[in-house]
Write a protein that holds these residues in place. Structure first.
Motif, PDB file in Angstrom:
ATOM      1  N   ALA A 104       8.019  -3.188   5.802  1.00  0.00           N
ATOM      2  CA  ALA A 104       7.547  -2.704   4.507  1.00  0.00           C
ATOM      3  C   ALA A 104       6.038  -2.474   4.524  1.00  0.00           C
ATOM      4  O   ALA A 104       5.540  -1.443   4.040  1.00  0.00           O
ATOM      5  CB  ALA A 104       7.911  -3.706   3.413  1.00  0.00           C
ATOM      6  N   VAL A 105       5.269  -3.423   5.074  1.00  0.00           N
ATOM      7  CA  VAL A 105       3.813  -3.296   5.087  1.00  0.00           C
ATOM      8  C   VAL A 105       3.390  -2.161   6.016  1.00  0.00           C
ATOM      9  O   VAL A 105       2.486  -1.375   5.699  1.00  0.00           O
ATOM     10  CB  VAL A 105       3.145  -4.621   5.489  1.00  0.00           C
ATOM     11  CG1 VAL A 105       1.633  -4.454   5.598  1.00  0.00           C
ATOM     12  CG2 VAL A 105       3.476  -5.712   4.472  1.00  0.00           C
ATOM     13  N   ALA A 106       4.052  -2.064   7.181  1.00  0.00           N
ATOM     14  CA  ALA A 106       3.719  -0.979   8.106  1.00  0.00           C
ATOM     15  C   ALA A 106       4.000   0.371   7.476  1.00  0.00           C
ATOM     16  O   ALA A 106       3.221   1.325   7.634  1.00  0.00           O
ATOM     17  CB  ALA A 106       4.497  -1.142   9.408  1.00  0.00           C
ATOM     18  N   ILE A 153       3.471  -6.593  12.079  1.00  0.00           N
ATOM     19  CA  ILE A 153       3.193  -5.398  11.273  1.00  0.00           C
ATOM     20  C   ILE A 153       2.582  -4.311  12.142  1.00  0.00           C
ATOM     21  O   ILE A 153       2.984  -3.139  12.070  1.00  0.00           O
ATOM     22  CB  ILE A 153       2.261  -5.746  10.097  1.00  0.00           C
ATOM     23  CG1 ILE A 153       2.945  -6.725   9.150  1.00  0.00           C
ATOM     24  CG2 ILE A 153       1.852  -4.474   9.348  1.00  0.00           C
ATOM     25  CD1 ILE A 153       2.033  -7.303   8.091  1.00  0.00           C
ATOM     26  N   ALA A 154       1.624  -4.677  12.980  1.00  0.00           N
ATOM     27  CA  ALA A 154       0.994  -3.687  13.850  1.00  0.00           C
ATOM     28  C   ALA A 154       2.001  -3.095  14.828  1.00  0.00           C
ATOM     29  O   ALA A 154       1.939  -1.899  15.146  1.00  0.00           O
ATOM     30  CB  ALA A 154      -0.182  -4.316  14.599  1.00  0.00           C
ATOM     31  N   ALA A 155       2.929  -3.905  15.304  1.00  0.00           N
ATOM     32  CA  ALA A 155       3.958  -3.386  16.210  1.00  0.00           C
ATOM     33  C   ALA A 155       4.813  -2.338  15.515  1.00  0.00           C
ATOM     34  O   ALA A 155       5.170  -1.306  16.104  1.00  0.00           O
ATOM     35  CB  ALA A 155       4.828  -4.529  16.727  1.00  0.00           C
ATOM     36  N   GLU A 156       5.140  -2.575  14.247  1.00  0.00           N
ATOM     37  CA  GLU A 156       5.880  -1.588  13.476  1.00  0.00           C
ATOM     38  C   GLU A 156       5.033  -0.338  13.233  1.00  0.00           C
ATOM     39  O   GLU A 156       5.534   0.790  13.292  1.00  0.00           O
ATOM     40  CB  GLU A 156       6.331  -2.179  12.140  1.00  0.00           C
ATOM     41  CG  GLU A 156       7.532  -3.093  12.239  1.00  0.00           C
ATOM     42  CD  GLU A 156       8.797  -2.314  12.552  1.00  0.00           C
ATOM     43  OE1 GLU A 156       9.445  -1.811  11.619  1.00  0.00           O
ATOM     44  OE2 GLU A 156       9.129  -2.184  13.751  1.00  0.00           O
ATOM     45  N   MET A 157       3.751  -0.535  12.960  1.00  0.00           N
ATOM     46  CA  MET A 157       2.857   0.611  12.763  1.00  0.00           C
ATOM     47  C   MET A 157       2.749   1.433  14.049  1.00  0.00           C
ATOM     48  O   MET A 157       2.735   2.670  14.011  1.00  0.00           O
ATOM     49  CB  MET A 157       1.470   0.110  12.339  1.00  0.00           C
ATOM     50  CG  MET A 157       0.496   1.206  11.940  1.00  0.00           C
ATOM     51  SD  MET A 157       1.026   2.081  10.452  1.00  0.00           S
ATOM     52  CE  MET A 157      -0.486   2.993  10.080  1.00  0.00           C
TER      53      MET A 157
END
Length: 304
Positions: A104-106, A153-157
């Protein structure tokens, strides 16, 4: 043993009541989302576990809660709302929740990046005022994004950015590796990235991490995205850089002071897209968050 969810907004209150099991320890859901710290002791009573979303829990207030032994903070940024070391001295353990809203955050950071690159917010404001504002956007395909801090989160981004044809750089305080991501020194990331997205936890080492000096090392016109914590950026340095266009656009979901005060300087700058700390607010993330908090309570109570 009892738990109190001290500051439940309507959405999270409904989720908590839906996911709470009959076999769980008793849970009181306080639907007063705007509770003040001085009201916490009366609502807590002799409960053992405090579940808190966004309310400050000063140490002297915790001291007034006679049964309090555990604080379950709904997220990772507990230090923005309490002092875990001081609470530990009172034999109160602070528990945090990771990973509940990585996607969600990404997705929010990704959306802020695109909105910033295309100028949608400024055009929307102008057209609502009766003006036909056409702006030149930034084509992101083929551009470089730099991720500062690399967790879930960064991995998802990185996954999302790679999917739209961007080169992904990353810097992390401890060594890491990830498929499709090139880890580089911070100065290289600052100099090469067309977009910089922040994914740092807030602590004493990261407060003000994006300083005037580091902003000066960024590529002129960089797009800066922050869905982490407002205080990881020196806010005044960012405002100054937005005015000079050293930062071409900022997409911000988090701020030094929340809610963002009326007439705050950031509300008066055109090259900023603002979001009300809502990156994690999806039904999926809310379910994950509350289930994780209840699992903390179950573990504390010795339940499976």
């Amino acid at each position: 043993m009892k738990a109190v969810f001290i500051d439940a907004n309507p959405t999270l209150a409904d989720v908590a009541e839906r996911l709470h099991r009959a076999t769980d320890i008793p849970l009181k859901v306080n639907r007063q989302a705007d509770i003040t710290p001085d009201q916490i002791p009366a609502v807590m009573g002799d409960a053992d576990i405090l579940i808190v979303d966004h309310t400050n829990v000063p140490t002297d207030i915790a001291r007034q809660c006679p049964g309090l032994k555990h604080v379950v903070f709904l997220g990772t940024g507990a230090r923005s709302y309490m002092n875990p070391e001081e609470l530990a001295e009172l034999d109160i353990e602070v528990h945090i929740i990771k990973g509940y809203g990585d996607t969600a955050v990404a997705e929010c950071a990704f959306a802020l990046m695109w909105a910033s690159a295309k100028g949608f917010a400024a055009m929307d404001r102008g057209m609502r005022a009766g003006n036909w504002l056409r702006t030149d956007g930034v084509q992101l395909t083929g551009k470089t994004i730099g991720l500062i801090g690399f967790g879930g989160i960064a991995a998802e981004m990185a996954r999302l950015a790679s999917g739209c044809g961007m080169e992904v750089l990353a810097w992390n305080r401890s060594p890491k590796s990830h498929q499709g991501v090139k880890f580089v020194e911070l100065d290289e990331l600052l100099a090469r990235s067309h977009v910089i997205s922040l994914h740092l936890l807030l602590n004493d080492e990261t407060r003000g991490f994006i300083s005037a000096e580091r902003i000066a090392k960024m590529r002129p016109g960089v797009i800066l995205i922050n869905t982490a914590r407002g205080a990881v950026i020196n806010e005044q340095a960012m405002i100054d850089a937005l005015k000079t266009k050293q930062i071409g656009h900022a997409g911000l979901d988090v701020f030094d002071i929340e809610p963002l005060p009326a007439n705050h300087p950031l509300t008066k700058i055109e090259n900023v897209t603002l979001s009300a700390h809502s990156a994690f607010r999806t039904p999926e993330a809310s379910d994950n968050l509350i289930e994780a908090s209840l699992n903390h309570c179950r573990r504390i109570a010795g339940q499976k």
